[in-house]
Design an enzyme around this catalytic site. Structure first.
Site, PDB file in Angstrom:
ATOM      1  N   LYS A  54       1.011  -1.201  -0.105  1.00  0.00           N
ATOM      2  CA  LYS A  54      -0.123   0.220   0.073  1.00  0.00           C
ATOM      3  C   LYS A  54       0.787   1.199   0.018  1.00  0.00           C
ATOM      4  CE  LYS A  54      -3.639  -2.467   2.201  1.00  0.00           C
ATOM      5  NZ  LYS A  54      -4.497  -2.860   3.415  1.00  0.00           N
ATOM      6  N   GLN A  98      -4.232  -1.471   9.478  1.00  0.00           N
ATOM      7  CA  GLN A  98      -4.214  -2.879   9.014  1.00  0.00           C
ATOM      8  C   GLN A  98      -4.703  -3.860  10.022  1.00  0.00           C
ATOM      9  OE1 GLN A  98      -3.143  -3.403   5.707  1.00  0.00           O
ATOM     10  NE2 GLN A  98      -3.910  -5.714   6.275  1.00  0.00           N
ATOM     11  N   ASP A 121     -10.916   2.755   4.111  1.00  0.00           N
ATOM     12  CA  ASP A 121     -11.331   1.527   3.956  1.00  0.00           C
ATOM     13  C   ASP A 121     -12.996   1.435   4.099  1.00  0.00           C
ATOM     14  OD1 ASP A 121      -9.842  -0.571   3.747  1.00  0.00           O
ATOM     15  OD2 ASP A 121      -9.152  -0.845   5.902  1.00  0.00           O
TER      16      ASP A 121
END
Ligand code: NAP
Length: 299
Positions: A54, A98, A121
């Site tokens: 990422k 994460q 997200d």
């Protein structure tokens, strides 16, 4: 006739090229550099490789990007105050924690502490609600990636019968919410099947699908005789089914690829279909979050 493969890596590269232009324009015209922080708690090798990928992509696109590594022993309270810091940081537009988090930390408490406008997200209940009512700045990455693949490879799904197999909060349910919207790239007739659906009904619904999106987590679940001739098949599943001779994990999707490809018009392979889209959609969300914070778009 065998289906055309929808190659996720190629579509993702095309979207990243478009994003790079958008980022350059945001910098030049508005003096805005999209900022993304990825927070990693602990050293789980899978999570390390995800956040590294990422950050690499964020870097390539010219983002202001921060990798924030925290020890696995970090307290929930300290993690929440870290989020508070990034929520208030005007240079950070997207915050990604994460997962999974260590067991002593309440994952929902952490995810819900992220400012919804920085929740790239799109897991925060505020964003889930926004998506359902069709007023959103960004979408959860995996189902958004599926939508992009469908639209770019096969055209607008308006009026098509879409069947989604699976109803998880990160794939199935948002996929349904995305495809039913009265918006371009959606406006489909959507059915969702799951473990509450009797098997014969699952097969019956799948057979009606013009677009079949499978996210069940069951290797090679969908069989060729469940698929309508010429259907578009999007296989979200990633299942480890053994090891290759070179010691790599052998992967299979949720669709019996070898037989289904003979019935479908378009199909995503596993690996190389939906997978490569996810990080790119995270980057798109960060650009949208930057625009949102600057008032260039509204929800
Ligand atoms: P999940 O949380 O395990 O949810 C699976 C869903 O499928 C559940 O709603 C479950 O129903 C349903 N289901 C399970 N077995 C079924 C069956 N036999 N018939 C009908 N429905 C069934 O999984 P997920 O997170 O949605 O992920 C699904 C798959 O996509 C996994 O293989 C995962 O690894 C993969 N994935 C890939 C990406 C990517 O980037 N490519 C991202 C996320 C996930 P119930 O609700 O009734 O339990």
């Amino acid at each position: 006739m065998a289906a055309t493969l929808i190659k996720g890596a190629e579509v993702a590269a095309q979207i990243r090229e478009e994003l790079k232009k958008e980022v350059d324009e945001l910098k030049a015209k508005h003096n805005i550099t999209p900022g993304l922080v990825t927070i990693l708690v602990g050293e789980d090798p899978g999570s390390v490789s995800y956040v590294t990928a990422k950050q690499k992509t964020a870097h390539e696109l010219g983002f202001h990007s921060i990798q924030d590594n925290q020890d696995a022993s970090i307290s929930e309270e300290t993690l929440l105050s870290l989020l508070d810091k990034y929520n208030k940081d005007p240079q950070i537009h997207g915050i990604l924690v994460q997962l999974p988090l260590p067991k002593h930390i309440d994952t929902n408490k952490v995810l819900y502490a992220i400012n919804p406008n920085k929740d790239v997200d799109a897991f925060h209940p505020v964003n889930v609600g926004r998506i359902l009512i069709g007023q959103y700045a960004f979408l959860p990455c995996t189902p958004a990636g599926c939508q992009e693949l469908i639209v770019r490879a096969t055209g607008d799904p308006k009026g098509k019968e879409v069947v989604v197999v699976g109803r998880s909060n990160i794939v199935g349910k948002p996929m349904v919410a995305i495809m039913i919207q009265k918006l371009p790239g959606a406006n489909a007739t959507v059915t969702c099947v799951h473990t509450g659906t009797p098997k014969d009904k699952i097969i019956e619904h799948c057979k009606r699908a013009d677009i079949l999106i499978v996210a069940a987590g069951v290797p090679k679940y969908v069989q060729a005789d469940w698929v309508k001739e010429g259907a578009v098949v999007i296989d979200v599943g990633v299942n480890r089914i053994g090891m290759t001779e070179s010691g790599k994990a052998k992967l299979a999707g949720d669709v019996d690829f070898d037989t289904v490809k003979e019935k479908a018009s378009f199909i995503t392979p596993v690996p190389g279909g939906v997978g490569p889209m996810t990080i790119t959609m995270l980057m798109k969300n960060t650009v949208m979050a930057a625009k949102l914070s600057a008032g260039l778009i509204q929800i």
